[in-house]
Design an enzyme around this catalytic site. Structure first.
Site, mmCIF file in Angstrom:
data_model
loop_
_atom_site.group_PDB
_atom_site.id
_atom_site.type_symbol
_atom_site.label_atom_id
_atom_site.label_comp_id
_atom_site.label_asym_id
_atom_site.label_seq_id
_atom_site.Cartn_x
_atom_site.Cartn_y
_atom_site.Cartn_z
ATOM 1 N N ASP A 84 -6.435 -2.549 3.159
ATOM 2 C CA ASP A 84 -7.026 -1.457 3.922
ATOM 3 C C ASP A 84 -8.181 -0.893 3.093
ATOM 4 O OD1 ASP A 84 -7.150 0.823 5.820
ATOM 5 O OD2 ASP A 84 -6.397 1.936 4.094
ATOM 6 N N TYR A 138 -10.079 2.656 3.743
ATOM 7 C CA TYR A 138 -10.123 4.108 3.552
ATOM 8 C C TYR A 138 -8.793 4.646 3.023
ATOM 9 C CZ TYR A 138 -14.339 3.756 6.405
ATOM 10 O OH TYR A 138 -15.573 3.418 6.902
ATOM 11 N N ARG A 173 -10.425 14.008 8.398
ATOM 12 C CA ARG A 173 -9.605 12.806 8.269
ATOM 13 C C ARG A 173 -8.439 12.838 9.257
ATOM 14 N NH1 ARG A 173 -9.262 7.523 7.750
ATOM 15 N NH2 ARG A 173 -7.596 6.795 6.381
ATOM 16 N N SER A 225 -9.781 -3.254 8.223
ATOM 17 C CA SER A 225 -9.970 -1.811 8.357
ATOM 18 C C SER A 225 -10.310 -1.418 9.784
ATOM 19 C CB SER A 225 -11.110 -1.368 7.426
ATOM 20 O OG SER A 225 -11.461 -0.020 7.631
ATOM 21 N N ASN A 226 -10.015 -0.161 10.108
ATOM 22 C CA ASN A 226 -10.506 0.423 11.354
ATOM 23 C C ASN A 226 -12.016 0.647 11.307
ATOM 24 O OD1 ASN A 226 -8.089 0.602 12.778
ATOM 25 N ND2 ASN A 226 -7.623 2.663 12.048
#
Length: 215
Positions: free
Chosen positions: A13, A15, A36, A110-111
């Site tokens: 991942d 972040y 966030r 990752s998103n």
């Protein structure tokens, strides 16, 4: 179950795992935490509703929400957006990746938007470490949807039992495990485990400790 060291590809991942998105240098602490939280909420809401907006759009809306909530800080939305593609890597990341990449292939899942992931890695001097930068944007849904985790297997061509997914976000580890991936949890903050979803195969404090587990 394979031994934790029996891994050909390590997928990270971004972040909160490699890059410190909650570093308060780029905005006041209240703004950082709120941004966030809303950023993640928006990804989950859209995915559950069967809708999609790209990650920069959601991030901008999360910043705008935080700005409205804390108007006393006079948040510069454009400045925050620029800062978010220049995040610092955690102190353990450079050495950890060097050790983890010894004889293994590395990737990011990752998103984040593909362009942002590219900029993050280049800014941190880490781009050469990763063979793949894989984004949820490819399937138009966000983690923890199973379709995102399947991308790791499809893009890297790694057998399921030879791939390890690594995240510092416990919900992400739960999602990966529930999707059938082997997972490691980098528990940087000493949080309790998630009571739902898949369980991590290994729990460590940082990437250097993970590297030691795989050696």
């Amino acid at each position: 179950m394979p031994h934790v060291a029996d891994v050909d590809t390590v997928v990270f991942d971004a972040y909160g795992t490699l890059f410190d998105i909650e570093d308060e240098n780029w905005a006041p602490a209240d703004v950082v935490r709120t941004m966030r939280r809303k950023q993640l909420e928006y990804t989950w809401l859209l995915s559950l509703m069967g809708h999609y907006q790209d990650f920069p759009t959601l991030t901008r809306r999360a910043i705008e929400y935080a700005k409205a909530l804390y108007d006393e800080y006079n948040v510069d939305v454009e400045n925050v957006m620029r800062r978010l593609v220049h995040l610092q890597a955690f102190p353990d990341v450079e050495i950890g990746l060097k050790r983890l990449g010894d004889g293994r292939r590395l990737a990011i899942l990752s998103n984040g938007h593909p362009d942002d992931l590219e900029q993050l890695c280049i800014h941190a001097g880490l781009r050469a470490r990763f063979e793949w930068l894989i984004s949820a944007h490819e399937v138009r849904i966000y983690k923890p949807a199973p379709a995102v985790y399947r991308l790791a297997l499809e893009r890297t061509g790694t057998p399921r039992d030879r791939l390890l997914f690594v995240s510092a976000n416990s919900w992400d580890v739960a999602g990966a495990g529930a999707s059938g991936l082997r997972a490691a949890w980098v528990n940087r903050t000493g949080d309790p485990p998630q009571p739902v979803g898949g369980e991590p195969e290994v729990v460590v404090r940082d990437l250097e400790e993970l590297a030691a587990e795989l050696e």
